[in-house]
Each structure stands twice: as structure tokens, then as C-alpha cells.
Design an enzyme around this catalytic site. Structure first.
Site, mmCIF file in Angstrom:
data_model
loop_
_atom_site.group_PDB
_atom_site.id
_atom_site.type_symbol
_atom_site.label_atom_id
_atom_site.label_comp_id
_atom_site.label_asym_id
_atom_site.label_seq_id
_atom_site.Cartn_x
_atom_site.Cartn_y
_atom_site.Cartn_z
ATOM 1 N N GLU A 90 0.885 -1.181 0.000
ATOM 2 C CA GLU A 90 0.000 0.000 0.000
ATOM 3 C C GLU A 90 0.909 1.213 0.000
ATOM 4 O O GLU A 90 1.613 1.454 0.982
ATOM 5 C CB GLU A 90 -0.858 0.043 1.266
ATOM 6 C CG GLU A 90 -1.690 -1.193 1.542
ATOM 7 C CD GLU A 90 -2.843 -1.340 0.593
ATOM 8 O OE1 GLU A 90 -3.187 -0.355 -0.077
ATOM 9 O OE2 GLU A 90 -3.381 -2.446 0.495
ATOM 10 N N CYS A 138 -2.949 8.438 3.771
ATOM 11 C CA CYS A 138 -2.694 7.911 2.430
ATOM 12 C C CYS A 138 -3.890 8.144 1.525
ATOM 13 O O CYS A 138 -3.748 8.202 0.314
ATOM 14 C CB CYS A 138 -2.376 6.428 2.517
ATOM 15 S SG CYS A 138 -3.596 5.515 3.465
HETATM 16 P P1 NAP Z 1 8.577 4.780 4.412
HETATM 17 O O1 NAP Z 1 9.741 5.634 4.643
HETATM 18 O O2 NAP Z 1 8.491 4.023 3.139
HETATM 19 O O3 NAP Z 1 8.521 3.789 5.668
HETATM 20 C C1 NAP Z 1 7.465 2.879 5.813
HETATM 21 C C2 NAP Z 1 7.913 1.743 6.700
HETATM 22 O O4 NAP Z 1 8.934 1.016 6.043
HETATM 23 C C3 NAP Z 1 8.489 2.170 8.051
HETATM 24 O O5 NAP Z 1 8.052 1.251 9.022
HETATM 25 C C4 NAP Z 1 9.983 2.041 7.831
HETATM 26 O O6 NAP Z 1 10.683 1.788 9.014
HETATM 27 C C5 NAP Z 1 10.027 0.828 6.951
HETATM 28 N N1 NAP Z 1 11.227 0.671 6.161
HETATM 29 C C6 NAP Z 1 11.909 1.616 5.489
HETATM 30 N N2 NAP Z 1 12.966 1.052 4.865
HETATM 31 C C7 NAP Z 1 12.946 -0.259 5.159
HETATM 32 C C8 NAP Z 1 13.762 -1.383 4.824
HETATM 33 N N3 NAP Z 1 14.833 -1.253 4.040
HETATM 34 N N4 NAP Z 1 13.440 -2.596 5.325
HETATM 35 C C9 NAP Z 1 12.377 -2.762 6.125
HETATM 36 N N5 NAP Z 1 11.562 -1.740 6.481
HETATM 37 C C10 NAP Z 1 11.826 -0.515 5.994
HETATM 38 O O7 NAP Z 1 7.220 5.578 4.496
HETATM 39 P P2 NAP Z 1 6.728 6.553 5.662
HETATM 40 O O8 NAP Z 1 7.527 7.785 5.550
HETATM 41 O O9 NAP Z 1 6.617 5.879 6.967
HETATM 42 O O10 NAP Z 1 5.238 6.807 5.174
HETATM 43 C C11 NAP Z 1 4.895 7.784 4.250
HETATM 44 C C12 NAP Z 1 4.403 7.183 2.967
HETATM 45 O O11 NAP Z 1 3.541 6.090 3.195
HETATM 46 C C13 NAP Z 1 3.599 8.171 2.184
HETATM 47 O O12 NAP Z 1 4.143 8.258 0.905
HETATM 48 C C14 NAP Z 1 2.201 7.586 2.112
HETATM 49 O O13 NAP Z 1 1.543 7.785 0.908
HETATM 50 C C15 NAP Z 1 2.419 6.154 2.339
HETATM 51 N N6 NAP Z 1 1.265 5.598 3.036
HETATM 52 C C16 NAP Z 1 0.457 4.753 2.367
HETATM 53 C C17 NAP Z 1 -0.628 4.201 3.007
HETATM 54 C C18 NAP Z 1 -1.551 3.245 2.307
HETATM 55 O O14 NAP Z 1 -2.359 2.616 2.976
HETATM 56 N N7 NAP Z 1 -1.458 3.101 1.025
HETATM 57 C C19 NAP Z 1 -0.874 4.508 4.342
HETATM 58 C C20 NAP Z 1 -0.032 5.372 4.995
HETATM 59 C C21 NAP Z 1 1.056 5.913 4.328
HETATM 60 P P3 NAP Z 1 11.518 2.935 9.793
HETATM 61 O O15 NAP Z 1 10.543 3.921 10.244
HETATM 62 O O16 NAP Z 1 12.152 2.186 10.911
HETATM 63 O O17 NAP Z 1 12.484 3.479 8.806
#
Ligand code: NAP
Length: 519
Positions: free
Chosen positions: A259, A298
Site C-alpha cells: 500500500e 494515504c
Molecule cells: P517509508 O519511509 O516508506 O517507511 C514505511 C515503513 O517502512 C516504516 O516502518 C519504515 O521503518 C520501513 N522501512 C523503510 N525502509 C525499510 C527497509 N529497508 N526494510 C524494512 N523496512 C523498511 O514511508 P513513511 O515515511 O513511513 O510513510 C509515508 C508514505 O507512506 C507516504 O508516501 C504515504 O503515501 C504512504 N502511506 C500509504 C498508506 C496506504 O495505505 N497506502 C498509508 C499510509 C502511508 P523505519 O521507520 O524504521 O524506517
């Protein structure tokens, strides 16, 4: 300072090495620390996989009972969780309720789904997919498609914006399917998830090994996943794409759902009367999406499509409504919008606003730094509600994860609306405001392939429809293309990710007994 611990292999583990500091985004005060260094991820996987047998042995009625018990524990501790959401997430009280109550509500809704499944299936644990198919001239030889619970674990990786709902909307579905979970919240806002898991563990309602928690990095966990395991990821498109390519995933056939980002839209139909009920609902929904969770949803609207003859009136009404928003420390009386959740989000939101504004008119707000009410000068991650009029090369591909929308003119036709939706390259949800059935039919046909969910809001439901930014457990959540291509929730549909479809051929009488179809 709170020290977050991971709950792995049946015990709390503080992690070692360099700690990540979590802050209050309203004033940047440090509030917690976390590290998962030293956690034995191989042991966690083995522990989780072993726990699967006990979960699978539960009937759907018993799994529903587990979800009810979990909802009860979270509800009993709701005030504490709301406080933590405010301190660690920059949430207003309303934002915090949206997250925490969303978690409780989704667990409860899936308990109801489980009860309904139990009423239909009794003690049976597999689902039937279609009816018997006669496979030979003799009607005794038949085929039946079934779905059975897979034997692996589900690793859930969540975004920073919904530490409660994001965690439990996934857990509810996996548990009802009978699959144990290792959940990992985004580290920056992990306090609510950590505390909620602590409360559930203390309550004794969780079967051993059913729910494990990682606070910090997942280390080498993902590269150890096997053919019966699952990864359900929510976050940015870039991280989702990287995780899909984890070494071993393709070779082992690890099941992945993503997602990701989304350029959700609201479209004003040509028949909407300026100032009428449908118009007011659209305005209210756009304002709510921009300001609730400071636009960090999101599903929040990023693009608003307006027929040329209504563009000026909508901009005026939107700017007027947003001018009353008070940005500041969300624990302060009178503040209606808090900060974004992290320093990185602030940097990205401001850079994104500047990029979308290039060559366009900024009708409200903008990328300039701003102090929040009752926050120390220069501290906290504040952004002003921002309205940009017009499109540029980035409008349809850059998601600003904050309180910002672009107002875009279109020709008023269903084809024009569908084209605009498609320019977003796949979105979670979009809303369409209209009564004209011909226009609605054409817009559904043209835009549905680009969307996970559509909301059609006409005058008869204007005052009763839930806002399109609200994800409902009974409706699918996910979207094609850049939104990740995933499907979560949707009532019983959500369970299918955790189940294997198998075609079983055999004797009609024997299969009838095994599957309880009575034949
Ligand atoms: P993100 O930077 O992609 O991080 C999301 C999750 O992935 C966090 O738990 C992060 O952990 C983890 N992560 C990052 N790199 C990783 C790796 N190499 N291995 C394992 N886990 C890893 O996104 P975010 O900044 O939290 O969220 C913002 C984005 O999410 C926005 O673009 C939004 O559109 C999207 N979003 C989508 C939805 C949906 O339902 N479609 C819902 C909410 C948000 P750490 O925090 O420990 O780095």
C-alpha cells in the site's frame, strides 16, 4: 525517556547499539529511544511459524473471540493511547481518536465478520470458492476450489501516520485468517504501537507467539522469509519497490502486498450547484482531508478537479474555510491542526509544496517556515494549509504528504475526469460529486481501472456518506499502479492474501463429506 523494546520469541528485548531517538513533533523534545540490534530474527520467525498451528486450530468463532478480546483491552486503555498519539504523532485529540478508535473499530468489525463466517461454516476452517465442477461424463468425478490458511507468518511493516489503526487493521485480518504476525511500526512514531502490544501481552489475551513486535529495523528478517510467509507493507512507493526486490523473495515466492503513495482526487461534476448540499459536502471533505492528521493520510485528496465555471467559487470557499485553521501544538486549546510527524516529513512537505507551486498561483499557505501556536520559536514541524491553483509537470506524480491540494480545471466531461484520474498513475481512492447518472456511469467505466475505491456522492446521500478519506473495514483498501497494487480489508476478501487456493478433484460423495457441502 521511554525505552521501546521489541517483543520477540515470547520476551521483551531492549535491543543494543546505537539508539534511534523519537521526539514530540510539536516541540522536538526527545521522548523515547529504540533499537532492534541484537534481536534474533531467525528465532522470531521460527517462534511465529510454530505459533501458527495453534491459531489455525481455532475456529472462526474462536478467532472472532480473540479479536473482541483485543478490542476490549485497547478500549479499556483508550485514554492512555490517545495521550501517547498526541505526544509522539503530533495528533490533535480528534486525529488521535481517528487512529486509536479506528484500530478498535476494525478489530471489532472483523470480529463480526468472523462470527458471520462461523455461522456459515461451523467448525470448518477452509473456504469454498465456487461449487462442484463436473469433470467427467460420470457426475461422481468433480472438482472443487478451496482456500486454506497458509502455514507461514505475516510480517507487517507500517507507515508512521497510523501507529494504531495501521497495525491492527492488518493484524485483525491475519488473525481471522489464522496467521501469526510479526509487526513493525515506523520507528519515529512507534510509541503507540509498542504500548498497545504491551497492554495486549499483559492482558494475557494473545495466544503465545501470535503477535511479535519489532521496534527499530527489521535487520535480516525479510531475507529469511520463505514460501508460506507474507509481507504486507504500507509506506512510500520507493521503499515498497525496494522491499519487493528483497533477495530470495522471487525465488521463494514470498507473498507481498504493498500500500503506497497515492494522488487521490476529488472531482466536481458539471451538474453540482454552487453552494448546494453536494457542493458543501465536497468542500467539507476536502477541508477534512487536508487538515485531519495534518494531511498525512494515504487516502487524503491531493488533486481537486473542477469544471471551469465553478473553479473560482470553489477556490474562494476553500481558502475561506482553511483560513480558520489554527496550526500549533495539538495539546493546546483552540489548535485545530498539529505539526507533521517528523523532521523528514517537514523537509519533504515543504520541498513538495515548492515544487507543485512552481509556475502556479499559491492561493493560500506555501512552503515558507512557520511557527506553531504554543510551540517554541523555530521548533516543531509545522506546515500551513496550502492551496495551489494550476498544474505543472509534478502535479500528477508528486505526493505531498501534508496539508496541500492542487486545484485543477477540467472540461466537465466524464472522459475528462477519467483522464485526470488516470494521470495519477493509480490511486487508493477518489470521490466524484454528481447526480447525473449518465455522467456517473461513464466516469465509473473510465476511472475505475485506476482506482482501488470510488465514492460517488450525490444529493440523496450528501448528508450521510462517510468521508472518502475514511477507510472502512468492509470496503477494499489499496489501489493499482503507484498505489502499490495491493488489496487489504474488504471484509472477508482481506483474508485471501493469507490463504492458498487449491483445486481439489475427486469423488463427489467423499469431497461432499470433507467440505460439508452435504452432497
Ligand atoms: P517509508 O519511509 O516508506 O517507511 C514505511 C515503513 O517502512 C516504516 O516502518 C519504515 O521503518 C520501513 N522501512 C523503510 N525502509 C525499510 C527497509 N529497508 N526494510 C524494512 N523496512 C523498511 O514511508 P513513511 O515515511 O513511513 O510513510 C509515508 C508514505 O507512506 C507516504 O508516501 C504515504 O503515501 C504512504 N502511506 C500509504 C498508506 C496506504 O495505505 N497506502 C498509508 C499510509 C502511508 P523505519 O521507520 O524504521 O524506517
Amino acid at each position: 525517556m521511554i525505552r521501546l523494546e521489541s517483543y520477540v520469541s515470547g520476551r521483551w528485548q531492549p535491543g543494543a547499539g546505537r539508539l534511534t531517538t523519537l521526539v514530540n513533533p510539536a516541540n522536538e523534545a526527545a521522548i523515547a529511544e529504540a533499537s532492534s540490534e541484537g534481536v534474533d530474527f531467525g528465532a522470531a520467525l521460527a517462534y511465529g511459524r510454530a505459533a501458527g498451528a495453534a491459531l489455525r486450530a481455532l475456529t472462526f468463532a474462536e478467532r472472532a473471540g480473540l479479536l473482541k478480546a483485543m478490542a476490549k483491552v485497547l478500549h479499556a486503555n483508550r485514554e492512555e493511547l490517545l495521550d501517547l498519539a498526541q505526544t509522539n504523532g503530533g495528533n490533535t485529540r480528534g486525529d488521535a481518536k481517528f487512529d486509536v478508535d479506528g484500530a478498535i473499530g476494525t478489530l471489532s468489525a472483523y470480529a463480526v465478520t468472523g462470527d458471520a463466517m462461523a455461522a456459515r461454516l461451523g467448525d470448518r476452517k477452509f473456504l469454498l470458492d465456487g461449487d462442484f465442477i463436473q469433470l467427467a461424463r460420470n457426475p461422481r468425478f468433480v472438482g472443487q476450489h478451496i482456500r486454506s490458511t497458509r502455514h507461514g507468518v505475516a510480517v507487517h511493516i507500517n507507515a508512521f501516520n497510523f501507529p494504531a489503526w495501521g497495525t491492527y487493521e492488518k493484524v485483525a485480518v491475519a488473525f481471522l485468517a489464522g496467521v501469526p504476525v510479526i509487526t513493525k511500526p515506523a520507528t519515529a512514531t512507534a510509541v503507540v504501537t509498542w504500548r498497545s502490544v504491551q497492554l495486549l501481552v499483559q492482558s494475557g489475551c494473545l495466544p503465545a507467539g501470535a503477535l511479535q513486535l519489532i521496534c527499530g529495523s527489521t535487520g535480516e528478517l525479510l531475507s529469511r522469509l520463505g514460501p508460506q510467509d507474507h509481507l504486507a507493507f504500507t509506506g512510500s512507493n520507493a521503499t515498497g519497490a525496494a522491499l519487493r526486490n528483497t533477495a530470495g523473495f522471487a525465488e521463494n515466492g514470498v507473498r507481498v502486498t504493498v500500500e503506497a503513495d497515492s494522488l487521490n482526487a476529488a472531482v466536481c461534476g458539471p451538474d453540482v450547484e454552487v453552494g448546494g448540499d453536494v457542493w458543501s459536502t465536497m468542500l467539507r471533505n476536502v477541508v477534512q482531508d487536508m487538515t485531519q492528521k495534518t494531511g498525512q493520510k494515504c487516502t487524503a485528496v491531493r488533486r481537486v478537479f473542477l469544471p471551469a465555471d465553478k473553479a473560482e467559487a470553489f477556490e474562494e470557499a476553500l481558502v475561506d474555510a482553511l483560513s480558520g485553521v489554527v496550526v500549533g501544538d495539538p495539546t493546546t486549546d483552540g489548535v485545530t491542526m498539529g505539526p507533521v510527524s517528523t523532521a523528514a516529513q517537514l523537509r519533504d512537505a515543504r520541498a513538495g509544496i515548492a515544487a507543485l507551486a512552481e509556475g502556479n498561483r499559491v492561493a493560500l499557505g506555501g512552503a515558507a517556515p512557520v511557527d506553531g501556536v504554543n510551540a517554541p520559536a523555530g521548533k516543531g514541524y509545522y506546515v500551513r494549509p496550502t492551496v495551489i491553483s494550476g498544474a505543472n509537470a509534478r502535479t500528477h506524480d508528486l505526493e505531498v504528504f501534508g496539508p496541500c491540494v492542487s486545484l485543477l480545471a477540467y472540461d466537465g466531461t466524464a472522459a475528462g475526469a477519467a483522464k485526470g484520474i488516470g494521470q495519477g498513475q493509480g490511486s487508493l481512492v477518489s470521490s466524484f460529486y454528481a447526480d447525473d447518472r449518465g455522467w456517473i456511469g461513464d466516469v465509473v467505466a473510465g476511472a475505475a481501472p485506476w482506482l482501488g475505491r470510488m465514492q460517488i456522492c450525490g444529493s440523496k446521500i450528501a448528508d450521510m456518506a462517510t468521508p472518502p478519506g475514511m477507510v472502512l473495514p468492509s470496503m477494499l483498501h489499496g489501489g493499482p499502479g503507484r498505489a502499490g497494487g495491493g488489496e487489504e480489508l474488504g471484509g472477508e476478501r482481506g483474508l485471501l492474501f493469507y490463504m492458498q487456493r487449491t483445486a481439489v478433484a475427486g469423488d463427489r460423495v467423499v469431497l461432499g463429506k470433507v467440505f460439508g457441502t452435504g452432497e
